[in-house]
Design a protein around this motif. Structure first.
Motif, short mmCIF file in Angstrom:
data_model
loop_
_atom_site.label_atom_id
_atom_site.label_comp_id
_atom_site.label_asym_id
_atom_site.label_seq_id
_atom_site.Cartn_x
_atom_site.Cartn_y
_atom_site.Cartn_z
N GLY A 250 0.84 -1.16 0.00
CA GLY A 250 0.00 0.00 0.00
C GLY A 250 0.89 1.22 0.00
O GLY A 250 2.00 1.26 -0.51
N LYS A 251 0.41 2.26 0.65
CA LYS A 251 1.20 3.48 0.83
C LYS A 251 2.31 3.22 1.86
O LYS A 251 2.17 2.32 2.70
N PRO A 252 3.39 4.00 1.82
CA PRO A 252 4.48 3.75 2.77
C PRO A 252 4.04 3.68 4.23
O PRO A 252 4.50 2.81 4.98
N ASP A 253 3.13 4.57 4.65
CA ASP A 253 2.72 4.51 6.07
C ASP A 253 1.84 3.30 6.35
O ASP A 253 1.83 2.77 7.47
N ASP A 254 1.11 2.80 5.33
CA ASP A 254 0.38 1.53 5.48
C ASP A 254 1.37 0.38 5.70
O ASP A 254 1.14 -0.51 6.53
N ILE A 255 2.45 0.41 4.93
CA ILE A 255 3.44 -0.68 4.97
C ILE A 255 4.14 -0.71 6.32
O ILE A 255 4.28 -1.78 6.94
N VAL A 256 4.56 0.45 6.81
CA VAL A 256 5.24 0.50 8.12
C VAL A 256 4.29 0.03 9.21
O VAL A 256 4.66 -0.76 10.09
N GLY A 257 3.03 0.47 9.15
CA GLY A 257 2.04 0.04 10.14
C GLY A 257 1.75 -1.45 10.07
O GLY A 257 1.51 -2.09 11.11
N ALA A 258 1.77 -2.01 8.86
CA ALA A 258 1.51 -3.45 8.70
C ALA A 258 2.67 -4.27 9.24
O ALA A 258 2.47 -5.29 9.93
N HIS A 339 12.71 1.99 -5.91
CA HIS A 339 13.95 2.09 -5.11
C HIS A 339 13.61 2.56 -3.69
O HIS A 339 14.11 1.98 -2.71
N TYR A 340 12.77 3.58 -3.58
CA TYR A 340 12.39 4.08 -2.26
C TYR A 340 11.68 3.00 -1.45
O TYR A 340 11.96 2.81 -0.26
N TYR A 341 10.75 2.30 -2.06
CA TYR A 341 10.02 1.25 -1.35
C TYR A 341 10.97 0.15 -0.86
O TYR A 341 10.86 -0.31 0.29
N GLN A 342 11.92 -0.26 -1.70
CA GLN A 342 12.86 -1.30 -1.29
C GLN A 342 13.81 -0.80 -0.21
O GLN A 342 14.19 -1.55 0.70
N GLU A 343 14.16 0.47 -0.27
CA GLU A 343 15.00 1.07 0.77
C GLU A 343 14.25 1.09 2.11
O GLU A 343 14.82 0.84 3.17
N LEU A 344 12.95 1.38 2.04
CA LEU A 344 12.11 1.37 3.23
C LEU A 344 12.07 -0.04 3.85
O LEU A 344 12.20 -0.19 5.07
N MET A 345 11.92 -1.07 3.01
CA MET A 345 11.90 -2.44 3.52
C MET A 345 13.24 -2.80 4.17
O MET A 345 13.29 -3.40 5.25
#
Length: 376
Positions: A250-258, A339-345
């Motif tokens: 989902g959105k980055p904040d959805d992902i962090v919350g999940a 790239h940003y999403y993978q960096e976040l993970m």
């Protein structure tokens, strides 16, 4: 490299988990974000470029691939990996969600779903058995059980009826999947936003037994608060020694919350779809490159990012190619977003391993709250 499918947990921090899924085609580091390759391509990206962002696994869509180019054709041409030139793991969804959201004139029975293609109006039938066969022909590494996903909001009786049908279909999916060493079958928990129905679904799936478990039926319009409310308990109902996959988020904040709530895998079209419409996701939140404020800005999109869009091009250039509808705009911004999403993970995996996920989450929200850099 392994010839079997397995999952190992390496560390936990609260409910957040980091580990690795081992498959014959490579290791998937968790928590993992899966870019969506709907029709055997991540739009605007070459497979090597997707791998360069740090993606360990892609998602393909059973519904789209069965309609075009057809699963039998893909099988004749060597399977999905060879067909699209991607040698790492692939997960295919079951087709159930797309039948719900895209198909015309669908008719649901105990046996399966009859529907007309959104492409050309041709008539098709999907059942647990046909979905397993299509995914076998595609050759995906992780196969999803066939389920029905009702759109929310829906009344509880409708959600309960749908969930129980999905559980019967899960049993048929398991029987039809058979014994396929090196390939995994994931069951999908349903039950809407009702705790008792989620528990009933989890118990039914655990009895059947799957290689991994998805939390389905969320990110379909219920809102983040309701989704997090379900994720506060749903992942914990599923076996702790198997991967847990939240579909369509989902959105980055959805992902962090999940991830905070125990999810190991996610997928979403958002980073690639946003990239094609001039939207960039950054540590400071979303940036709309169409806005005139970027027209004379010589600075990169994100000075700390190492993707090609940020290393080689200014905001002014990105604004120009977005406004001019040049193909390179979607290519560069999709690369940046993935790239940003993978960096976040990767950041979350490191934080969980170091026992500092709460600090990571606080820094993540603080950076986003600060907003984009001031205009020039």
């Amino acid at each position: 490299m392994t010839d079997r499918f397995s999952f190992a947990l390496h560390a936990t921090d609260g409910a957040a988990r980091t580990g690795a899924i081992s498959t014959p085609r490579g290791t998937i580091r968790t928590p993992a974000f899966m870019p969506v390759g709907t029709a055997a391509t991540v739009k605007a990206m070459l497979p090597d470029s997707v791998a360069a962002t740090g993606a360990d696994i892609l998602l393909g869509n059973t519904y789209h691939l069965m309609l075009r180019p057809g699963a039998e054709r893909v099988a004749r041409l060597g399977g999905l990996h060879s067909f699209m030139n991607w040698d790492r793991p692939i997960l295919t969804d079951s087709g159930g969600f797309q039948v719900m959201s895209l198909a015309d004139l669908r008719r649901l029975t105990e046996e399966g779903v009859t529907f007309r293609s959104h492409v050309d109006g041709s008539k098709h039938f999907l059942s647990p058995e046909t979905s397993m066969e299509i995914q076998r022909l595609l050759g995906s590494d992780i196969v999803m059980a066939f389920d029905e996903c009702p759109a929310l909001p829906a009344d509880e009786a409708r959600v309960a009826e749908s969930m129980r049908l999905s559980m019967r279909w899960a049993e048929r999916s398991k029987a039809a999947f058979g014994d396929r060493p090196g390939h995994a079958l994931f069951g999908i928990q349903q039950g809407g936003v009702t705790r008792e129905l989620r528990q009933e679904s989890a118990e039914a799936l655990t009895r059947i037994g799957f290689d991994g478990y998805a939390v389905g039926g969320l990110a379909v319009g219920e809102g983040q608060e309701a989704m997090f409310g379900v994720l506060d308990y749903a992942p914990g109902m599923l076996p702790a020694d198997r991967p847990r996959y939240l579909m369509g988020v989902g959105k980055p904040d959805d992902i962090v919350g999940a991830v905070k709530r125990g999810i190991d895998m996610m997928d979403c079209v958002l980073p690639s779809r946003s990239g094609r419409t001039g939207q960039a996701w950054t540590r400071r939140g979303q940036v709309n490159l169409r806005n005139a404020r970027h027209a004379d800005d010589p600075r990169p999109l994100d000075e700390a990012c190492t993707c090609p869009a940020c290393r080689g091009y200014s905001r002014a250039y990105l604004h120009h190619v977005v406004r001019a509808k040049e193909m390179i705009a979607g290519m560069l911004l999709t690369w940046h977003n993935l790239h940003y999403y993978q960096e976040l993970m990767a950041g979350m995996r490191d934080a969980i391993a170091a026992g500092r996920f709460a600090a990571f989450e606080a820094e993540f929200h603080a950076a986003r709250a600060a907003g984009d850099i001031e205009p020039v």
